[in-house]
Scaffold this active site. Sequence first.
Site, short mmCIF file in Angstrom:
data_model
loop_
_atom_site.label_atom_id
_atom_site.label_comp_id
_atom_site.label_asym_id
_atom_site.label_seq_id
_atom_site.Cartn_x
_atom_site.Cartn_y
_atom_site.Cartn_z
N ASP A 87 0.87 -1.34 -0.12
CA ASP A 87 0.24 0.37 -0.08
C ASP A 87 0.91 0.90 -0.22
OD1 ASP A 87 -2.19 1.50 0.32
OD2 ASP A 87 -3.29 0.63 2.29
N LYS A 88 0.08 2.84 -0.78
CA LYS A 88 0.78 3.46 -0.47
C LYS A 88 -0.22 4.54 0.26
CE LYS A 88 -0.20 7.96 -1.60
NZ LYS A 88 -1.78 8.19 -2.18
N HIS A 89 0.46 5.47 1.04
CA HIS A 89 -0.16 6.98 1.89
C HIS A 89 0.93 7.87 1.83
CE1 HIS A 89 -2.51 8.31 5.67
NE2 HIS A 89 -1.69 8.80 6.00
N SER A 90 -0.25 8.72 1.80
CA SER A 90 0.49 9.79 1.48
C SER A 90 0.26 11.41 2.64
CB SER A 90 -0.18 10.69 0.42
OG SER A 90 0.38 12.57 0.45
N THR A 127 -9.01 11.03 -0.39
CA THR A 127 -8.99 9.49 -1.23
C THR A 127 -10.67 9.88 -1.06
OG1 THR A 127 -7.18 9.28 -1.50
CG2 THR A 127 -8.40 7.61 -2.43
N ARG A 175 -4.25 14.16 22.09
CA ARG A 175 -3.47 15.00 21.50
C ARG A 175 -3.59 16.51 21.12
NH1 ARG A 175 -2.20 11.09 17.38
NH2 ARG A 175 -0.32 13.94 16.97
N SER A 190 0.13 6.86 14.94
CA SER A 190 -1.25 7.00 14.16
C SER A 190 -1.17 6.67 12.68
CB SER A 190 -1.27 8.43 14.42
OG SER A 190 -2.17 8.90 14.53
N LYS A 194 -2.72 2.60 12.33
CA LYS A 194 -4.08 2.40 10.92
C LYS A 194 -3.64 1.40 9.99
CE LYS A 194 -5.10 7.00 10.92
NZ LYS A 194 -4.49 7.79 11.89
N LYS A 195 -2.31 2.03 8.84
CA LYS A 195 -2.15 1.75 7.89
C LYS A 195 -1.33 -0.17 7.75
CE LYS A 195 -2.68 3.49 4.10
NZ LYS A 195 -3.59 3.53 3.01
#
Length: 445
Positions: A87-90, A127, A175, A190, A194-195
Site C-alpha cells: 500500500d501507499k500512504h500520503s 481520497t 492530543r 498514528s 491504521k495502515k
Amino acid sequence: MGAFIPQEIIRQKRDGQTVSDADIERFVAGITSGEVADAQISAFAMAVFFNGMSAEEGAALTLAMRDSGDVMNWQSLGFDAGAPIVDKHSTGGVGDKVSLMLAPIVAACGGLVPMISGRGLGHTGGTLDKFEAIEGYDPYPSIDRFAEIVRTIGCSIIGQTGELAPADKRFYGVRDVTATVESIPLITASILSKKLSAGLGSLVMDVKFGTGAFMPNYAASKELAENIVRVACAAGTPTRALLTDMNQVLGRTAGNAVEVVEAIEFLVNPATADARLMEVTLALAAHMLVIAGIEYSVEIATEKARQSLASGKAAELFEQMVTAQGGTPNILSNYQATLKVAAKAYAIKPKQAGIVTGMDTRSIGMAVVAMKGGRIDPKASIDHSVGFTDICQIGDKVDADAPLAIVRCHSDEQAREAIKAVQSAVVVADIKEAPLPVISEVIEG
C-alpha cells in the site's frame, strides 16, 4: 508482572527513560478500555513530545495501537503466504489524487493493494471524499467483500471503520486539545497503526513538504519520513518514503468530482496527463513494485507501470473496482455525464500578466473548503461538485487569456470569494523561476 500503574510509565518517559514493550502495551490497552484517564494520556503525550521515542518504543506503540482493533489476516481470507500485499500512504496535500490512479496501476503490474483511505483533513483533500463523488460507490464493504475485490481485481479502496485502531482515535482526540499533535513519534504511530491494520507486507510513504503540506518545513518532513521508515521496519513491515513537493497544487484540479475527472483522463489518455502528477504516480508505483518484490529495479518497475497505462490495463482495473464497489458502471465512457461538477464556471484572471513564481497552496485548499468542498465540522457533509480546474503551475505564463484557474461553483458570491483567494495565493512576476523537483529524496529502510 506487577500492578499496572500508569503514572509510573509516564514518569519513565518524563525522565527520558526507555519504556518497555510490555508497559507500552499495557498503557495502550488502558487507553482502549478507559482504565487510563485523559489526563494521563495527555501527560504521556507531552512527555513523548519533549523526550521523543526510540524506533523500538515507536514500533511497540504502533503495534499496540494497531492491535487495539481489527487487523486483516490475508492468509485466513485465502491468500497465499508472501502474497505481494502493498500500500501507499500520503501525508496529504492539495490536488493529490494519486491514489485513484496508483492502486489500479500497481494491481495491473501484479501487486495486491488493499487501500484503507481517509477523508479530507483541514485544507487537504481526502481520497474517500473523491470516491464518494462517484454515484453509488460503497466505501464500507464487508471484510469478506473487500478481500474478494482485492483477490479478483487486485485493488480496493475503502474507508476506515470504527474498529480500526480505536486506541489511536482516543489518543488523537486528547492530543488534538493538548498541543501535542506535532510530535513526530506520535504522528508516526498514528499513521502506521491504521495502515498496518490492513495486514500489509510492505508500504511506501509519500511525505509532502511545502506550502500545501501538513508539515510545510522540509527538515521536519524529512525527519517524519525517516522516523516512519525506521519505526515501520522495526515493526516488521518493509517501508520506504518519498519526499515530494507540495509548493503548488498537484495536477491541474482541486476539489472532489473535478479530481476524479482528472484521474480518469489520466488513466484513459496518459499522454495528456500533467507531467508532475505523472512523475509522482509512476515513482510511487515503481517503489511499491520493488519493495513488494515484484520487480528488482526502480527503472524496470517504472517502465512496467508506464506500460500498464499505455495498454489500458490500469484504466480497465479502475473501472472494475468502481463497479465492484457499487459505483457507476462503465465510468470510463460516461464519466462526463455522471460525475456532478458545479455548472457555473468562472475564469480567474491574474491581477497582472506575467510568470507564476510561487503559490500559497494551502490557501487554494482552503478556498475549496470555503465552497463546502471540504469540512469545517468533521461530521458535516460536503459538496463534491465544487472546485478548481485548469490550475496554473509555477513557470506558467498567465494573462487575460491564460487564467490562473477556473472555479466551478454555484453562485456569483462563491465565485467572488474563490477568485480573491486564488489571486492572493498565486505570485506572478516578470521573471521565470524553475520549480522545485517534484521528488526530492527517497528514504529506504
